[in-house]
Design a protein around this motif. Structure first.
Motif, mmCIF file in Angstrom:
data_model
loop_
_atom_site.group_PDB
_atom_site.id
_atom_site.type_symbol
_atom_site.label_atom_id
_atom_site.label_comp_id
_atom_site.label_asym_id
_atom_site.label_seq_id
_atom_site.Cartn_x
_atom_site.Cartn_y
_atom_site.Cartn_z
ATOM 1 N N GLN A 187 30.907 40.041 50.763
ATOM 2 C CA GLN A 187 29.775 40.334 49.886
ATOM 3 C C GLN A 187 30.261 40.686 48.485
ATOM 4 N N LEU A 188 31.365 41.421 48.402
ATOM 5 C CA LEU A 188 31.951 41.726 47.096
ATOM 6 C C LEU A 188 32.383 40.456 46.380
ATOM 7 N N TRP A 189 33.057 39.565 47.109
ATOM 8 C CA TRP A 189 33.482 38.294 46.499
ATOM 9 C C TRP A 189 32.269 37.538 45.960
ATOM 10 N N SER A 190 31.215 37.464 46.781
ATOM 11 C CA SER A 190 29.999 36.760 46.388
ATOM 12 C C SER A 190 29.407 37.351 45.119
ATOM 13 N N GLU A 191 29.351 38.688 45.053
ATOM 14 C CA GLU A 191 28.756 39.356 43.891
ATOM 15 C C GLU A 191 29.579 39.123 42.627
ATOM 16 N N PHE A 192 30.894 39.144 42.745
ATOM 17 C CA PHE A 192 31.733 38.935 41.563
ATOM 18 C C PHE A 192 31.580 37.508 41.030
ATOM 19 N N ILE A 193 31.476 36.544 41.916
ATOM 20 C CA ILE A 193 31.267 35.153 41.478
ATOM 21 C C ILE A 193 29.884 35.010 40.834
ATOM 22 N N ARG A 194 28.868 35.583 41.471
ATOM 23 C CA ARG A 194 27.512 35.504 40.911
ATOM 24 C C ARG A 194 27.443 36.197 39.551
ATOM 25 N N GLY A 195 28.200 37.282 39.406
ATOM 26 C CA GLY A 195 28.210 37.981 38.124
ATOM 27 C C GLY A 195 28.689 37.110 36.979
ATOM 28 N N LYS A 196 29.717 36.316 37.230
ATOM 29 C CA LYS A 196 30.215 35.419 36.182
ATOM 30 C C LYS A 196 29.229 34.284 35.904
ATOM 31 N N ALA A 197 28.540 33.832 36.941
ATOM 32 C CA ALA A 197 27.515 32.812 36.722
ATOM 33 C C ALA A 197 26.380 33.373 35.868
ATOM 34 N N SER A 215 34.629 30.532 53.278
ATOM 35 C CA SER A 215 35.821 30.995 53.974
ATOM 36 C C SER A 215 36.637 31.898 53.068
ATOM 37 N N GLY A 216 37.435 32.745 53.674
ATOM 38 C CA GLY A 216 38.341 33.619 52.944
ATOM 39 C C GLY A 216 39.530 33.937 53.820
ATOM 40 N N THR A 217 40.697 33.483 53.402
ATOM 41 C CA THR A 217 41.899 33.646 54.223
ATOM 42 C C THR A 217 43.036 34.196 53.376
ATOM 43 N N ALA A 218 43.676 35.251 53.872
ATOM 44 C CA ALA A 218 44.791 35.869 53.155
ATOM 45 C C ALA A 218 46.113 35.334 53.689
ATOM 46 N N ARG A 219 47.018 35.016 52.746
ATOM 47 C CA ARG A 219 48.380 34.621 53.101
ATOM 48 C C ARG A 219 49.321 35.727 52.646
ATOM 49 N N ASP A 220 50.128 36.232 53.559
ATOM 50 C CA ASP A 220 51.015 37.350 53.241
ATOM 51 C C ASP A 220 52.046 36.953 52.199
ATOM 52 N N GLY A 227 50.748 38.445 47.837
ATOM 53 C CA GLY A 227 50.094 37.544 48.769
ATOM 54 C C GLY A 227 49.073 36.663 48.062
ATOM 55 N N MET A 228 48.548 35.684 48.782
ATOM 56 C CA MET A 228 47.566 34.750 48.234
ATOM 57 C C MET A 228 46.279 34.847 49.042
ATOM 58 N N LEU A 229 45.160 34.884 48.344
ATOM 59 C CA LEU A 229 43.855 34.905 48.983
ATOM 60 C C LEU A 229 43.146 33.596 48.671
ATOM 61 N N ASP A 230 42.870 32.807 49.694
ATOM 62 C CA ASP A 230 42.159 31.532 49.528
ATOM 63 C C ASP A 230 40.672 31.756 49.803
ATOM 64 N N ILE A 231 39.841 31.500 48.810
ATOM 65 C CA ILE A 231 38.394 31.689 48.952
ATOM 66 C C ILE A 231 37.689 30.383 48.615
ATOM 67 N N GLU A 266 41.245 38.877 41.627
ATOM 68 C CA GLU A 266 42.654 39.260 41.711
ATOM 69 C C GLU A 266 42.831 40.747 41.421
ATOM 70 N N ARG A 267 42.088 41.261 40.434
ATOM 71 C CA ARG A 267 42.146 42.707 40.148
ATOM 72 C C ARG A 267 41.602 43.500 41.335
ATOM 73 N N LEU A 268 40.552 42.975 41.950
ATOM 74 C CA LEU A 268 39.927 43.655 43.079
ATOM 75 C C LEU A 268 40.841 43.688 44.300
ATOM 76 N N SER A 269 41.490 42.566 44.597
ATOM 77 C CA SER A 269 42.253 42.432 45.836
ATOM 78 C C SER A 269 43.726 42.801 45.691
ATOM 79 N N GLY A 270 44.236 42.769 44.456
ATOM 80 C CA GLY A 270 45.662 42.990 44.257
ATOM 81 C C GLY A 270 46.508 41.813 44.709
#
Length: 298
Positions: A187-197, A215-220, A227-231, A266-270
């Motif tokens: 939900q946070l990811w969704s809101e941040f994307i909508r905010g930029k729109a 989808s949202g998948t974290a790679r260590d 790490g990498m977060l694929d959204i 990226e700031r949110l997730s580190g």
């Protein structure tokens, strides 16, 4: 041992009076997306401020408005529920606009409960105007206290903070010390994307968009790299013409939204974020109860 204060503080009012800005300022970080466009906040959004002797749980609510569709009805129900559920309420007005008829309708929803009248953008008007708004509002409801502020500049928020703590009951910490919100990651990811729109799209488009996380998948990572977060996400709109505006010439608008959202994520997730965006049309989704529930997760 000193007493510990805790409780829920709902921030209510009509659209575009600065509720999200106020909560973000009080919590000290961006939890709720902000925009000059009305009806930006669609869900109940929690922002948590934990201090040594208190935990303040702010509830940012959708602006109460005259609804035209099922989305609007759902938003109003969410805001109304927050009035009754909180320990303390903040009723927020905008000083330059004074006490509007819609403000009066929102005030009429209050019952005998601790409520602070917060008059935002107080720096934009004369003190006599603030007194006039205060008198008119208190003629409708007996507010516990009135605090003029500038949520954007931070003026008088220390006074509001101390007043809130004084009104909260003694109680435990409801959330861990490091928690900033109870919102699920997606939900946070969704809101941040909508905010930029919302930031970049033309005025007629934003009210008809939603963001669906596919989808949202974290790679260590390791010691040498994060790490990498694929959204993967889809921006939902109601018209083919709006889809064209969101994508933009040569895909430039969608790229801009994606690039700026990625930086915030990226700031949110580190973590480094690989964000892929698509655009899909769902005609009149705001009038479809199933779609509203799906996109608002209610």
């Amino acid at each position: 041992m000193s007493e510990h204060k805790s409780g829920f503080i709902s921030i209510i009012g009509r659209p575009n009076v600065g509720k999200s800005t106020l909560m973000n300022r009080l919590v000290g970080t961006v939890i709720s997306i902000m925009s000059h466009k009305p009806q930006t906040t669609r869900n109940r959004i929690l922002g948590i401020l934990t201090e040594e002797s208190a935990q303040l749980v702010f509830v940012d609510t959708p602006g109460i408005h005259k609804s035209k569709n099922i989305l609007g009805e759902t938003m109003n129900k969410t805001a109304a529920a927050a009035i009754g559920d909180a320990d303390v309420r903040i009723l927020m007005l905008s000083a330059p606009e004074g006490l509007t008829e819609l403000d009066k309708e929102v005030i009429s929803m209050l019952r005998k409960q601790p409520t602070i009248l917060v008059i935002n953008k107080a720096d934009a008007v004369a003190k006599t105007d603030i007194l006039g708004i205060t008198d008119k509002a208190n003629a409708i409801f007996n507010f516990t206290e009135t605090v003029p502020v500038s949520a954007k500049r931070g003026d008088n928020l220390d006074v509001l903070h101390d007043l809130l703590i004084s009104l909260l009951p003694n109680g435990p910490r409801y959330f861990p010390d490091d928690a900033l919100t109870d919102m699920p990651e997606r939900q946070l990811w969704s809101e941040f994307i909508r905010g930029k729109a919302l930031l970049h799209l033309q005025d007629e488009v934003p009210h008809g968009i939603a963001v669906e996380i596919l989808s949202g998948t974290a790679r260590d990572g390791d010691t040498s790299k994060p790490g990498m977060l694929d959204i993967e996400a889809t921006i939902i709109c109601e018209k083919e013409t709006h889809k064209g505006i969101i994508i933009g010439k040569g895909g430039e608008m969608l790229k801009r939204i994606g690039t700026e959202a990625r930086r915030d994520l990226e700031r949110l997730s580190g973590m480094k974020v690989n964000l892929k965006l698509w655009v899909k049309v769902r005609a009149n989704w705001r009038g479809n109860r199933n779609f509203v529930r799906e996109y608002l997760k209610v």
